[in-house]
Design a protein around this motif. Sequence first.
Motif, PDB file in Angstrom:
ATOM      1  N   ALA A 284     -59.273 -54.411   6.935  1.00  0.00           N
ATOM      2  CA  ALA A 284     -58.111 -53.579   6.608  1.00  0.00           C
ATOM      3  C   ALA A 284     -57.365 -53.169   7.876  1.00  0.00           C
ATOM      4  N   ALA A 285     -58.081 -52.810   8.914  1.00  0.00           N
ATOM      5  CA  ALA A 285     -57.438 -52.428  10.178  1.00  0.00           C
ATOM      6  C   ALA A 285     -56.767 -53.638  10.827  1.00  0.00           C
ATOM      7  N   TRP A 286     -57.400 -54.823  10.712  1.00  0.00           N
ATOM      8  CA  TRP A 286     -56.746 -56.036  11.228  1.00  0.00           C
ATOM      9  C   TRP A 286     -55.420 -56.275  10.496  1.00  0.00           C
ATOM     10  N   ARG A 287     -55.409 -56.097   9.196  1.00  0.00           N
ATOM     11  CA  ARG A 287     -54.178 -56.305   8.433  1.00  0.00           C
ATOM     12  C   ARG A 287     -53.079 -55.349   8.909  1.00  0.00           C
ATOM     13  N   ARG A 288     -53.445 -54.107   9.184  1.00  0.00           N
ATOM     14  CA  ARG A 288     -52.461 -53.141   9.682  1.00  0.00           C
ATOM     15  C   ARG A 288     -51.913 -53.589  11.029  1.00  0.00           C
ATOM     16  N   LEU A 289     -52.801 -54.039  11.917  1.00  0.00           N
ATOM     17  CA  LEU A 289     -52.360 -54.492  13.236  1.00  0.00           C
ATOM     18  C   LEU A 289     -51.455 -55.714  13.116  1.00  0.00           C
ATOM     19  N   HIS A 290     -51.855 -56.656  12.303  1.00  0.00           N
ATOM     20  CA  HIS A 290     -51.069 -57.869  12.085  1.00  0.00           C
ATOM     21  C   HIS A 290     -49.659 -57.507  11.608  1.00  0.00           C
ATOM     22  N   ALA A 291     -49.570 -56.566  10.676  1.00  0.00           N
ATOM     23  CA  ALA A 291     -48.269 -56.141  10.161  1.00  0.00           C
ATOM     24  C   ALA A 291     -47.450 -55.427  11.231  1.00  0.00           C
ATOM     25  N   ASP A 292     -48.088 -54.546  12.006  1.00  0.00           N
ATOM     26  CA  ASP A 292     -47.366 -53.787  13.023  1.00  0.00           C
ATOM     27  C   ASP A 292     -46.870 -54.685  14.157  1.00  0.00           C
ATOM     28  N   LEU A 293     -47.501 -55.832  14.340  1.00  0.00           N
ATOM     29  CA  LEU A 293     -47.043 -56.801  15.338  1.00  0.00           C
ATOM     30  C   LEU A 293     -45.930 -57.700  14.794  1.00  0.00           C
ATOM     31  N   GLY A 294     -45.596 -57.530  13.525  1.00  0.00           N
ATOM     32  CA  GLY A 294     -44.564 -58.364  12.925  1.00  0.00           C
ATOM     33  C   GLY A 294     -45.098 -59.652  12.338  1.00  0.00           C
ATOM     34  N   ALA A 295     -46.402 -59.698  12.046  1.00  0.00           N
ATOM     35  CA  ALA A 295     -47.041 -60.880  11.440  1.00  0.00           C
ATOM     36  C   ALA A 295     -46.756 -62.158  12.226  1.00  0.00           C
ATOM     37  N   PRO A 296     -47.047 -62.165  13.541  1.00  0.00           N
ATOM     38  CA  PRO A 296     -46.771 -63.380  14.326  1.00  0.00           C
ATOM     39  C   PRO A 296     -47.655 -64.528  13.869  1.00  0.00           C
ATOM     40  N   PRO A 297     -47.116 -65.745  13.811  1.00  0.00           N
ATOM     41  CA  PRO A 297     -47.876 -66.875  13.263  1.00  0.00           C
ATOM     42  C   PRO A 297     -49.099 -67.258  14.084  1.00  0.00           C
ATOM     43  N   GLY A 298     -49.105 -66.972  15.376  1.00  0.00           N
ATOM     44  CA  GLY A 298     -50.234 -67.354  16.214  1.00  0.00           C
ATOM     45  C   GLY A 298     -51.296 -66.288  16.358  1.00  0.00           C
ATOM     46  N   PHE A 299     -51.224 -65.243  15.535  1.00  0.00           N
ATOM     47  CA  PHE A 299     -52.165 -64.126  15.618  1.00  0.00           C
ATOM     48  C   PHE A 299     -53.022 -64.110  14.365  1.00  0.00           C
TER      49      PHE A 299
END
Length: 284
Positions: free
Chosen positions: A163-178
């Motif tokens: 869940a925390a990874w999903r939040r981070l991924h979203a806050d980074l703008g869902a970059p394709p290489g992350f």
Amino acid sequence: MTIRFGYGTNGFANHRLTDALAVIADLGYDGVALTLDHDHLDPFAPDLARRTDAVASTLDRLGLSVVIETGARYLLDPWHKHAPTLLHDDPAKRLEFLRRAVRIGADLGAEAVSFWSGVTPAGVADPWDRLVRGCAEIVEFAAAVRVTLGFEPEPGMLVDDIAAWRRLHADLGAPPGFGITLDIGHCRCLEPLPVPECVLAVADHLVNVQIDDMRRGVHEHLEFGTGEIDFPPVLRALSDAGYTGLVAVELPRHSHAAPTVAAQSVEFLRKAERDGEAVYDNVE
């Protein structure tokens, strides 16, 4: 689909890197999770380009794929484990380490470069903002050299679960290489879903997998068969998810018996893979 198993060099800390790679290859592993550390391709020691080229040649000769791990304990600070992280007041050394890891990953043709958040230092009021800023720098750097990043949720750290990874991924703008690095043991340790469901839940973002046994609520990497995980369904889930990356054994406290543990681990995992396939075939 045959799963590609690897072994982490942090479980071969008492071996020279060339010897560790040779043993891992001789045991039939498909790849290696290479932890950059003072004894295994130190990214801060002199003549890095030449040493990286030598490792690339060894990997090629042995037919081993590679992912890069950045969890060295005292590489950056001989007094404080994992310090500094992206959450410290001065994360410059961590950022430089991660940039070097990405460059090494590019030079080795690594399938992913894996990293994590770290534990929030005492007195830090804005750890999430610091993490997002630091990750954004590394995402941009990695994108420029076309290296895939795998961010690992780690029990006890700021990003400790999916869940925390999903939040981070979203806050980074869902970059394709992350993407996400998923440790199978961590799923058993603290995720609310059963382990196979954790795998399927992140299938679209899965770029790196670490595997070990573990018990609920206890962050201790255990040899296979000594914890609580039922592995055939987990391996079946990885296959069903279409995951084609390495599944690397993560036993960092077993270097004292590395060849024996590595041999037992791959035997266990291959049997668990066959058992998972057999259950699926019987259901069909």
